[in-house]
Each structure stands twice: as C-alpha cells, then as structure tokens.
Design a protein around this motif. Structure first.
Motif, PDB file in Angstrom:
ATOM      1  N   ALA A  70       0.751  -1.324   0.012  1.00  0.00           N
ATOM      2  CA  ALA A  70       0.017   0.022  -0.047  1.00  0.00           C
ATOM      3  C   ALA A  70       0.940   1.141   0.081  1.00  0.00           C
ATOM      4  O   ALA A  70       0.654   2.285  -0.700  1.00  0.00           O
ATOM      5  CB  ALA A  70      -1.026   0.049   1.323  1.00  0.00           C
ATOM      6  N   LYS A  71       1.934   1.311   0.694  1.00  0.00           N
ATOM      7  CA  LYS A  71       2.795   2.392   0.818  1.00  0.00           C
ATOM      8  C   LYS A  71       3.324   2.621  -0.387  1.00  0.00           C
ATOM      9  O   LYS A  71       3.773   3.653  -0.938  1.00  0.00           O
ATOM     10  CB  LYS A  71       3.828   2.158   1.983  1.00  0.00           C
ATOM     11  CG  LYS A  71       3.347   2.148   3.261  1.00  0.00           C
ATOM     12  CD  LYS A  71       4.500   1.955   4.207  1.00  0.00           C
ATOM     13  CE  LYS A  71       3.988   2.258   5.770  1.00  0.00           C
ATOM     14  NZ  LYS A  71       4.867   1.982   6.709  1.00  0.00           N
ATOM     15  N   THR A  72       3.916   1.661  -1.092  1.00  0.00           N
ATOM     16  CA  THR A  72       4.465   1.726  -2.534  1.00  0.00           C
ATOM     17  C   THR A  72       3.408   2.366  -3.456  1.00  0.00           C
ATOM     18  O   THR A  72       3.745   3.104  -4.133  1.00  0.00           O
ATOM     19  CB  THR A  72       4.891   0.240  -3.008  1.00  0.00           C
ATOM     20  OG1 THR A  72       5.852  -0.002  -2.004  1.00  0.00           O
ATOM     21  CG2 THR A  72       5.593   0.379  -4.372  1.00  0.00           C
ATOM     22  N   ILE A  73       2.366   1.777  -3.433  1.00  0.00           N
ATOM     23  CA  ILE A  73       1.201   2.256  -4.280  1.00  0.00           C
ATOM     24  C   ILE A  73       1.069   3.846  -4.106  1.00  0.00           C
ATOM     25  O   ILE A  73       0.855   4.480  -5.026  1.00  0.00           O
ATOM     26  CB  ILE A  73      -0.382   1.455  -4.116  1.00  0.00           C
ATOM     27  CG1 ILE A  73       0.109  -0.093  -4.674  1.00  0.00           C
ATOM     28  CG2 ILE A  73      -1.221   1.921  -4.709  1.00  0.00           C
ATOM     29  CD1 ILE A  73      -0.969  -0.957  -4.243  1.00  0.00           C
ATOM     30  N   VAL A  74       1.051   4.259  -3.068  1.00  0.00           N
ATOM     31  CA  VAL A  74       0.693   5.520  -2.561  1.00  0.00           C
ATOM     32  C   VAL A  74       1.646   6.569  -3.252  1.00  0.00           C
ATOM     33  O   VAL A  74       1.417   7.491  -3.688  1.00  0.00           O
ATOM     34  CB  VAL A  74       0.557   5.748  -0.984  1.00  0.00           C
ATOM     35  CG1 VAL A  74       0.624   7.372  -0.741  1.00  0.00           C
ATOM     36  CG2 VAL A  74      -0.740   5.167  -0.550  1.00  0.00           C
ATOM     37  N   LYS A  75       3.010   5.930  -3.186  1.00  0.00           N
ATOM     38  CA  LYS A  75       4.080   6.732  -3.754  1.00  0.00           C
ATOM     39  C   LYS A  75       3.862   6.861  -5.249  1.00  0.00           C
ATOM     40  O   LYS A  75       4.218   7.957  -5.713  1.00  0.00           O
ATOM     41  CB  LYS A  75       5.324   6.185  -3.441  1.00  0.00           C
ATOM     42  CG  LYS A  75       5.757   6.230  -1.918  1.00  0.00           C
ATOM     43  CD  LYS A  75       7.177   5.587  -1.771  1.00  0.00           C
ATOM     44  CE  LYS A  75       7.841   5.584  -0.373  1.00  0.00           C
ATOM     45  NZ  LYS A  75       8.957   4.974   0.012  1.00  0.00           N
ATOM     46  N   MET A  76       3.480   5.883  -6.041  1.00  0.00           N
ATOM     47  CA  MET A  76       3.124   5.852  -7.329  1.00  0.00           C
ATOM     48  C   MET A  76       1.948   6.795  -7.567  1.00  0.00           C
ATOM     49  O   MET A  76       1.958   7.395  -8.601  1.00  0.00           O
ATOM     50  CB  MET A  76       3.107   4.633  -7.699  1.00  0.00           C
ATOM     51  CG  MET A  76       4.182   3.547  -7.676  1.00  0.00           C
ATOM     52  SD  MET A  76       4.027   1.845  -8.482  1.00  0.00           S
ATOM     53  CE  MET A  76       4.084   2.502 -10.183  1.00  0.00           C
ATOM     54  N   MET A  77       1.109   6.667  -6.703  1.00  0.00           N
ATOM     55  CA  MET A  77      -0.311   7.418  -6.942  1.00  0.00           C
ATOM     56  C   MET A  77       0.372   8.916  -6.827  1.00  0.00           C
ATOM     57  O   MET A  77      -0.225   9.778  -7.888  1.00  0.00           O
ATOM     58  CB  MET A  77      -1.050   7.379  -5.835  1.00  0.00           C
ATOM     59  CG  MET A  77      -1.972   5.935  -6.179  1.00  0.00           C
ATOM     60  SD  MET A  77      -2.726   5.505  -4.561  1.00  0.00           S
ATOM     61  CE  MET A  77      -4.166   6.788  -4.807  1.00  0.00           C
ATOM     62  N   GLU A  78       1.101   9.429  -6.149  1.00  0.00           N
ATOM     63  CA  GLU A  78       1.529  10.684  -5.922  1.00  0.00           C
ATOM     64  C   GLU A  78       2.300  11.098  -7.310  1.00  0.00           C
ATOM     65  O   GLU A  78       2.103  12.383  -7.762  1.00  0.00           O
ATOM     66  CB  GLU A  78       2.426  10.908  -4.760  1.00  0.00           C
ATOM     67  CG  GLU A  78       2.978  12.373  -4.467  1.00  0.00           C
ATOM     68  CD  GLU A  78       3.759  12.542  -3.299  1.00  0.00           C
ATOM     69  OE1 GLU A  78       4.386  13.572  -3.130  1.00  0.00           O
ATOM     70  OE2 GLU A  78       3.591  11.455  -2.467  1.00  0.00           O
ATOM     71  N   THR A  79       3.091  10.391  -7.709  1.00  0.00           N
ATOM     72  CA  THR A  79       3.725  10.802  -9.032  1.00  0.00           C
ATOM     73  C   THR A  79       2.967  10.815 -10.362  1.00  0.00           C
ATOM     74  O   THR A  79       2.851  11.524 -11.061  1.00  0.00           O
ATOM     75  CB  THR A  79       4.926   9.769  -9.301  1.00  0.00           C
ATOM     76  OG1 THR A  79       4.111   8.338  -9.508  1.00  0.00           O
ATOM     77  CG2 THR A  79       5.863   9.572  -8.396  1.00  0.00           C
ATOM     78  N   LYS A  80       1.831   9.987 -10.188  1.00  0.00           N
ATOM     79  CA  LYS A  80       0.880  10.080 -11.208  1.00  0.00           C
ATOM     80  C   LYS A  80       0.047  11.459 -11.344  1.00  0.00           C
ATOM     81  O   LYS A  80      -0.346  11.870 -12.415  1.00  0.00           O
ATOM     82  CB  LYS A  80      -0.146   8.781 -11.087  1.00  0.00           C
ATOM     83  CG  LYS A  80       0.101   7.494 -11.557  1.00  0.00           C
ATOM     84  CD  LYS A  80       0.111   7.376 -13.020  1.00  0.00           C
ATOM     85  CE  LYS A  80       0.211   6.021 -13.601  1.00  0.00           C
ATOM     86  NZ  LYS A  80       0.112   5.855 -15.201  1.00  0.00           N
ATOM     87  N   VAL A  81      -0.386  11.969 -10.057  1.00  0.00           N
ATOM     88  CA  VAL A  81      -1.067  12.995  -9.915  1.00  0.00           C
ATOM     89  C   VAL A  81      -0.084  14.187  -9.002  1.00  0.00           C
ATOM     90  O   VAL A  81      -0.565  14.371  -7.850  1.00  0.00           O
ATOM     91  CB  VAL A  81      -2.444  12.876  -9.182  1.00  0.00           C
ATOM     92  CG1 VAL A  81      -3.292  14.229  -9.382  1.00  0.00           C
ATOM     93  CG2 VAL A  81      -3.190  11.905 -10.095  1.00  0.00           C
ATOM     94  N   PRO A  82       1.033  14.557  -9.721  1.00  0.00           N
ATOM     95  CA  PRO A  82       1.776  15.565  -8.967  1.00  0.00           C
ATOM     96  C   PRO A  82       1.141  16.678  -8.215  1.00  0.00           C
ATOM     97  O   PRO A  82       1.428  17.128  -7.243  1.00  0.00           O
ATOM     98  CB  PRO A  82       3.012  15.788  -9.780  1.00  0.00           C
ATOM     99  CG  PRO A  82       2.463  15.830 -11.062  1.00  0.00           C
ATOM    100  CD  PRO A  82       1.405  14.498 -11.013  1.00  0.00           C
TER     101      PRO A  82
END
Length: 203
Positions: A44-56
């Motif tokens: 989940a923590k990894t996914i959240v980091k990737m979500m942040e890069t998707k919608v900076p």
C-alpha cells in the motif's frame, strides 16, 4: 467489431478514480489479495508513492497525504485490510455530490419582470399608505417598464404596466396615468427588444 485477443476499455470495469490509471488500480486489487497484513501495508505504501507521481498536482494541497490514502481506500472498495496510517473513515465524502442549489428564478409568475419586481410588489401589498409606499410604487412601475423593453415584449406600454402592477398587488396599487409620470427611458443598443426585425442594410 470484436477482435479476439484485444482488450478494450469499454469492456473493462469502470475506474473509480480514473486519474490514477488502470495499472494503479490493478496494483490495488493485487494488494487486497496478499496473505499477510505486513505485506499488504508495504504494498500500500508503494502504491501511494506511485499515486503521488501520477497526480503530482495533488501536492499543492496541505493534506494531500490524507487524500492519497483516502483514494487508496476507495480504490480497494474498502477491502484493503491494513493498519491505516491515516483515518480513512471520511473517505467516502470525496465522491459525495453537493446538494443542488435552488435557482432563485423558480416560481416567478411573470418571468419577464423577474424576481426583483415580484419582491417589490409583495412588499407593496403589506405597506401602509404614505410617501414611502408611493415612492416604492414609482420605482416598481419604472422597473417594470424597463423590463418590458429589455425582454422584447413589443413595447413599453404604460397602460400594461399600470394594469400589471394593480394585478400583482391585488389592487392595492392603482396608478392614475392622468397624474403619474414614468421616468424618461431611452433604450440603448443593447436593450433593444429581442426577436424584432433587423433593419435592412443600405445598398
């Protein structure tokens, strides 16, 4: 047209938060299936980091981390069993639609006069006789005359205004055209009646 082996978005499950893309959604779906709580949390923590890069641009919000975890919770269809680092109990409010704002133009008896004139006539009905009521009646009559011209109902007919004002005030205001004088009103180019015939161009 259906070609075997091709996968179309139209045949897939709609994305709850399409801004993150289908790959992120697949990761969330995978995280839900992981056997241990620790694995699910790491994922989940990894996914959240990737979500942040998707919608900076989400970082412009002061509470963006809370928002990201709220979004993750929703994307998992509330099935992700982890020790959430943020309180996600209010996450569903993100997708809640605001209540429609009632339009102020509802239930107006004569739309070409508008809400203002209706409010003025209602006030006139409750006012006692005197200079204050006479002044409001004068202002109301002149506003009605301008509205008639603005909305293109043929002409600024003084008799129609007087008759309408009497009707809308239940007979309380009875203007006498022998003694009452409307304000001088000269229509401008942007207040000409709509729907009238345009003048022919000179050759």
């Amino acid at each position: 047209m259906n070609i075997q082996g091709l996968d179309y978005n139209t045949g897939r499950e709609p994305l709850l938060l399409p801004e993150y893309g289908r790959e992120i959604q697949k990761m969330v779906d995978h995280a839900v299936t992981l056997p241990s709580r620790e694995e699910r949390l790491r994922c989940a923590k990894t996914i959240v980091k990737m979500m942040e890069t998707k919608v900076p641009q989400i970082r412009e919000n002061t509470d963006y981390r809370q928002t990201l975890w709220d979004h993750l919770y929703l994307m998992s269809h509330k099935q992700l069993d982890i020790d959430w680092p943020f309180d996600v109990s209010g996450a569903e409010q993100i997708n809640s639609k605001p209540q429609p704002v009632p339009l102020p133009q509802q239930n107006i008896r004569q739309r070409h006069y508008g809400r203002l004139v209706e409010e003025m006539t209602e006030r006139l009905k409750a006012m006692p006789e005197g200079p204050e009521r006479d002044e409001l009646a004068r202002l109301t009559a002149n506003q009605m005359k301008r509205d008639l011209m603005l909305w293109g109902h043929g002409s600024m007919d003084d008799e129609k205004v007087v008759a309408d004002l009497a009707r809308y005030t239940d007979g309380v205001i009875q203007l006498d055209l022998q003694s009452f004088t409307f304000d001088r009103y000269v229509p401008t180019s942007d207040t000409q009646p709509t729907g009238g015939k345009k003048g022919k161009k000179k050759k």
